[in-house]
Design an enzyme around this catalytic site. Sequence first.
Site, PDB file in Angstrom:
ATOM      1  CG  HIS A 161      -6.053  15.166   1.468  1.00 22.05           C
ATOM      2  ND1 HIS A 161      -5.288  14.076   1.123  1.00 22.05           N
ATOM      3  CD2 HIS A 161      -5.261  15.964   2.210  1.00 22.05           C
ATOM      4  CE1 HIS A 161      -4.064  14.247   1.590  1.00 22.05           C
ATOM      5  NE2 HIS A 161      -4.020  15.376   2.257  1.00 22.05           N
ATOM      6  CD  GLU A 205       5.235  13.469   5.330  1.00 22.18           C
ATOM      7  OE1 GLU A 205       4.026  13.243   5.493  1.00 22.18           O
ATOM      8  OE2 GLU A 205       5.652  14.409   4.630  1.00 22.18           O
ATOM      9  CG  ASP A 218       1.995  10.419   4.188  1.00 21.46           C
ATOM     10  OD1 ASP A 218       1.247   9.617   3.597  1.00 21.46           O
ATOM     11  OD2 ASP A 218       2.040  11.624   3.909  1.00 21.46           O
ATOM     12  CB  CYS A 241       1.178  18.287  11.757  1.00 25.68           C
ATOM     13  SG  CYS A 241       2.304  17.607  10.539  1.00 25.68           S
TER      14      CYS A 241
HETATM   15  C1  PEP Z   1       0.875  13.365   7.539  1.00 26.44           C
HETATM   16  O1  PEP Z   1       1.307  12.657   6.634  1.00 26.44           O
HETATM   17  O2  PEP Z   1       0.720  12.965   8.709  1.00 26.44           O
HETATM   18  C2  PEP Z   1       0.483  14.752   7.283  1.00 26.44           C
HETATM   19  C3  PEP Z   1       0.183  15.575   8.269  1.00 26.44           C
HETATM   20  O3  PEP Z   1       0.417  15.181   6.009  1.00 26.44           O
HETATM   21  P1  PEP Z   1      -0.733  14.816   4.948  1.00 26.44           P
HETATM   22  O4  PEP Z   1      -1.902  14.257   5.706  1.00 26.44           O
HETATM   23  O5  PEP Z   1      -1.064  16.090   4.270  1.00 26.44           O
HETATM   24  O6  PEP Z   1      -0.051  13.816   4.080  1.00 26.44           O
HETATM   25 MG    MG Z   2       1.989  13.428   4.744  1.00 22.63          MG
END
Ligand code: PEP
Ligand code: MG
Length: 565
Positions: free
Chosen positions: A185, A428, A452, A499
């Site tokens: 993050h 995911e 994920d 995403c």
């Molecule tokens: C993902 O898992 O690709 C995603 C976009 O969500 P996060 O990175 O917030 O887990």
């Molecule tokens: Mg995710």
Amino acid sequence: MLKGIAASSGIVMGKIYKLIEPEIKFRDTSLGVEQELEIIEKGFEKTVADIEKVKVKASANLSEEELAIFDAHLMMVQDPEFKGQIVELIKAGNNAENATKTVSEQMIAMFLAMDNDYFKERAADIKDVSYRLICNLIGVEIPDLSSIEEEVIVAAYDLTPSDTAQLNKKYTLGFVTEIGGRTSHSAIMARSLEIPAVVGVTDLLKTVNHNDYVVLDALSGELLINPSEAEIAAKKAKQLKYNEEKELLKVLINAKSETLDGHEVELACNIGTVKDVEGAINNGAEGIGLYRTEFLYMDSTTDFPDEDTQFEAYKAVLEKMPNKKVVVRTLDIGGDKTLEYFKFPEEMNPFLGYRAIRLCLDRTDIFRTQLRALLRASTYGKLCIMFPMIATVEEFLSAKKIFNEEKEKLVAQNVAVSDHIELGMMVEIPAAAILADQFAKHADFFSIGTNDLIQYSMAADRMSEKVAYLYQPLNPSILRLIKLTIDGAHKHGKWVGMCGEMAGDILACPLLLGMGLDEFSMSASSILATRKLIRSLSKKDMEVLAEQALNMSSAEEVLKLVKKD
Ligand code: PEP
Ligand code: MG
């Protein structure tokens, strides 16, 4: 030279600001009542002065509302009751810091036990103020990111989302951390803020010193410590070229994201906060493909954000993106994302545990509040809502049912809600990708979360540098899961976005285009380079390329194919 993972591109050079939590060692004994009273008196004076100083500095960047926190802290530290209790304990034989610790712990427990948001907030104030006071009593410096007043490169073990939010873009040239990967993050936040960053640098804090002059090359993932003149000159030349190329891309801000043979896709942006919308617009985003609402929950220190706070945030994003799709993801907490005010169960594998939609379907009170806030905001723009971590069709249907119940309740109360909200899900978890054609009967759209999806398919922790070699977006197994998802959706006339970070990966882009991905959502800083690439490709040719990649047996082979070597 140290090597890490380039997480947010750019090249910067400057002095290191080393962010290390101070070591707090309490004394065992008292120096006698008189001396301890003198120590506490001075401690209070310095704490008041420090808070006032931080407030003045912060006033340049924060709104009146945000500055109110400092007034609350000043009120707390000047509260005669707080000080009086500490003095009593000193008189009873405690030293200044132990007395402060005991009183603050008692007050925090007392405030937290009250069923009132105002008092819960006060508990957080006491925690902050007594930490500052104790550091002053012991004589240790508190690192304070918001008070940095010169251009620096921040070096830290890790940066939490709240650390990253405190970074002043004006002075933070870049940052470098010891742990983390491209999809941790801190890395995602760095890209949102468009701050160059390198993460996962082993031995960083052992090697680098405060004020060292460094070059941070967040294109190659290198950190040069006290480099030679020649090294600096070479990096400056690279920096110039990079910045020039970035500038040139700006002509594409309003251009279509269209291939040579006229196939159009949507390039959207991932955001974590309302503030990130500006970067999305400046980089020509055609929509918001992922609004990670968990940051709204992580910003709060005492309780879940209430419905009105959430409503204001969602409304603000929608209003800033008129006539553009805004995909809001419902709460995705758990795994590496925790909350100060919520106790998660102890689990062996929190990433596989009680999180995201699983938690929301269990704690429907939390989920319903968020859905109500979203429904109320829906009239301010083109809202799409998606649920994270969906593994089964039943989960999706349960979430949809709760959404419809809240919608009906609001309609019955004459609250205006949009009738055109699209309801989708993140793909995911491999199970969802494999069964995409079934999910597509119920969902309006999919957004593939490769961060994920890769971690779960390869069984490789996305935060771990040790198994980073298994984190392979181009592995044909991952490509096949993506293809299954896209085909499953298209069979039922639904659109598919992505995403996860792979959507902004220049090497993966031609394959995603060839497989038929409709929407690519990425960090603001990747949009224009992706648009440039898409405009240079032919969809027909990419279909052939994707077909070849899907039939290969390793990521290495696919890499060779896309690199054409
Ligand atoms: C993902 O898992 O690709 C995603 C976009 O969500 P996060 O990175 O917030 O887990
Ligand atoms: Mg995710």
